[in-house]
Scaffold this motif. Structure first.
Motif, short mmCIF file in Angstrom:
data_model
loop_
_atom_site.label_atom_id
_atom_site.label_comp_id
_atom_site.label_asym_id
_atom_site.label_seq_id
_atom_site.Cartn_x
_atom_site.Cartn_y
_atom_site.Cartn_z
N PHE A 275 64.42 45.86 62.19
CA PHE A 275 64.64 45.30 60.86
C PHE A 275 63.43 45.55 59.96
O PHE A 275 63.58 45.94 58.79
CB PHE A 275 64.91 43.79 60.98
CG PHE A 275 65.08 43.09 59.66
CD1 PHE A 275 66.27 43.23 58.95
CD2 PHE A 275 64.08 42.30 59.14
CE1 PHE A 275 66.43 42.59 57.73
CE2 PHE A 275 64.24 41.65 57.93
CZ PHE A 275 65.42 41.80 57.22
N LEU A 276 62.22 45.35 60.53
CA LEU A 276 61.01 45.55 59.74
C LEU A 276 60.85 47.01 59.33
O LEU A 276 60.47 47.31 58.18
CB LEU A 276 59.79 45.10 60.55
CG LEU A 276 58.42 45.22 59.89
CD1 LEU A 276 58.38 44.39 58.61
CD2 LEU A 276 57.31 44.77 60.84
N VAL A 277 61.15 47.93 60.22
CA VAL A 277 61.06 49.36 59.89
C VAL A 277 62.04 49.72 58.78
O VAL A 277 61.69 50.46 57.84
CB VAL A 277 61.35 50.22 61.14
CG1 VAL A 277 61.50 51.69 60.76
CG2 VAL A 277 60.24 50.06 62.16
N ILE A 278 63.26 49.18 58.84
CA ILE A 278 64.27 49.47 57.81
C ILE A 278 63.82 48.92 56.46
O ILE A 278 63.93 49.61 55.42
CB ILE A 278 65.62 48.86 58.22
CG1 ILE A 278 66.19 49.60 59.45
CG2 ILE A 278 66.62 48.94 57.06
CD1 ILE A 278 67.42 48.96 60.03
N ILE A 279 63.31 47.67 56.46
CA ILE A 279 62.86 47.06 55.21
C ILE A 279 61.72 47.85 54.59
O ILE A 279 61.71 48.13 53.38
CB ILE A 279 62.43 45.59 55.46
CG1 ILE A 279 63.64 44.74 55.83
CG2 ILE A 279 61.76 45.02 54.22
CD1 ILE A 279 64.71 44.68 54.78
N MET A 280 60.75 48.25 55.41
CA MET A 280 59.62 49.02 54.88
C MET A 280 60.07 50.38 54.38
O MET A 280 59.55 50.90 53.39
CB MET A 280 58.57 49.18 55.98
CG MET A 280 57.91 47.88 56.44
SD MET A 280 57.11 46.98 55.10
CE MET A 280 55.78 48.11 54.72
N GLY A 281 61.05 50.97 55.06
CA GLY A 281 61.59 52.25 54.60
C GLY A 281 62.27 52.13 53.25
O GLY A 281 62.09 52.99 52.37
N LEU A 282 63.06 51.06 53.08
CA LEU A 282 63.72 50.84 51.79
C LEU A 282 62.70 50.59 50.68
O LEU A 282 62.89 51.05 49.53
CB LEU A 282 64.67 49.64 51.90
CG LEU A 282 65.92 49.84 52.77
CD1 LEU A 282 66.69 48.54 52.90
CD2 LEU A 282 66.82 50.92 52.17
N TYR A 283 61.62 49.88 51.03
CA TYR A 283 60.60 49.62 50.01
C TYR A 283 59.92 50.92 49.58
O TYR A 283 59.65 51.14 48.40
CB TYR A 283 59.56 48.64 50.55
CG TYR A 283 58.48 48.32 49.54
CD1 TYR A 283 58.72 47.40 48.52
CD2 TYR A 283 57.24 48.95 49.59
CE1 TYR A 283 57.74 47.11 47.58
CE2 TYR A 283 56.26 48.68 48.66
CZ TYR A 283 56.51 47.76 47.65
OH TYR A 283 55.57 47.48 46.71
N LEU A 284 59.65 51.80 50.52
CA LEU A 284 59.03 53.08 50.18
C LEU A 284 59.95 53.94 49.31
O LEU A 284 59.49 54.68 48.44
CB LEU A 284 58.66 53.84 51.47
CG LEU A 284 57.52 53.25 52.30
CD1 LEU A 284 57.36 54.02 53.60
CD2 LEU A 284 56.21 53.26 51.50
N ILE A 285 61.26 53.81 49.58
CA ILE A 285 62.22 54.57 48.77
C ILE A 285 62.21 54.09 47.32
O ILE A 285 62.28 54.88 46.37
CB ILE A 285 63.63 54.46 49.36
CG1 ILE A 285 63.69 55.19 50.72
CG2 ILE A 285 64.69 55.03 48.41
CD1 ILE A 285 64.99 55.00 51.45
N THR A 286 62.13 52.77 47.14
CA THR A 286 62.17 52.19 45.79
C THR A 286 60.81 52.16 45.11
O THR A 286 60.71 51.86 43.92
CB THR A 286 62.72 50.74 45.85
OG1 THR A 286 61.87 49.95 46.71
CG2 THR A 286 64.13 50.73 46.38
#
Length: 256
Positions: A217-228
């Motif tokens: 979950f943490l990896v996905i959230i950080m990935g989405l943040y980097l995208i935005t």
């Protein structure tokens, strides 16, 4: 809208990191949390491990005997009920007495004990590491086996007790096999009843699984943040309006 999404992602990231710290702390300070959900020890596999080891050493397989099994169950229950861990009970009852109680007429008998293990391979390896326990496993005179694996409280902690009995009957002695033995599936004193959902949730196995899911979950959230994430591009020689004089170079431009 993008700013709101970023704030939500940051909040979720901090929440996930906090949860991870809590889970890691719980796993570290309570490595032996035990419940039916994370106990993998069972009699059948221990018998298979014992027989496979004997076969690899050129010895015959041990046949499960219901009388020895019942004696092992009785001994395991007594260990927990009277809070001791030894071949002889505090009232000086030897392990062979438990075998006599179920009317198993023996020529040779032996006993292995284990406590505070959660899986079969660790139990069996610990027995092999002990010379006296290993001698029981590879003794060629033994013909039959009985094992009990029971969960209960020992010295105010939840644990697993294993009793392994070996035997060979008196020559010519026949077995009627009239013992109605049913393997115990409940825990001693209902310490972890099946309807206690909360206690099953906090089992070590489920805590470790939750920690693993939290990592994803943490990896996905950080990935989405980097995208935005879109860094602010400041024009060259641009003066900071909120702090117009931040260095000599900008001060010179400001005066001009």
């Amino acid at each position: 809208m993008l700013k709101i999404i970023k704030k939500i992602l940051i909040f979720l990231s901090l929440l996930s990191i906090t949860l991870k710290l809590i889970l890691v702390t719980v796993i570290f300070i309570s490595p032996n949390i035990t419940s039916p959900a994370n106990i993998e020890a069972n009699a059948k596999e221990l018998i298979d491990l014992t027989n496979n080891y004997r076969k690899n050493n050129g010895l015959g397989e041990l046949i499960p005997n219901p009388r020895l099994t019942q004696a092992a169950v009785n001994k395991a229950q007594d260990l927990l009920n009277n809070q001791y861990f030894a071949h002889t009970s505090p009232d000086n009852k030897k392990f062979s007495e438990w075998i006599k109680d179920v009317d198993y007429k023996y020529f040779y008998v032996g006993e292995n004990l284990a406590i505070d293990f959660n899986n079969n391979h660790d139990i069996f390896q610990a027995w092999l590491n002990s010379q006296t326990h290993k001698e029981n496993i590879i003794k060629p005179q033994y013909q039959e086996i009985g094992i009990a694996v029971i969960e209960g409280k020992y010295q105010n902690r939840q644990t697993t007790v294993v009793v392994q009995l070996f035997g060979s009957r008196v020559l010519g002695e026949t077995e009627k096999l009239n013992i109605d033995y049913q393997p115990i599936t409940r825990t001693i004193d209902n310490y972890f009843p099946s309807d206690s959902y909360l206690k099953q949730i906090i089992s070590l196995k489920n805590i470790e699984k939750l920690n693993e899911y939290n990592n994803y979950f943490l990896v996905i959230i950080m990935g989405l943040y980097l995208i935005t994430y879109t860094p602010t591009v400041r024009k060259k020689n641009q003066i900071n309006v909120k702090q117009p004089i931040i260095n000599r170079y900008q001060a010179k431009i400001f005066r001009e």
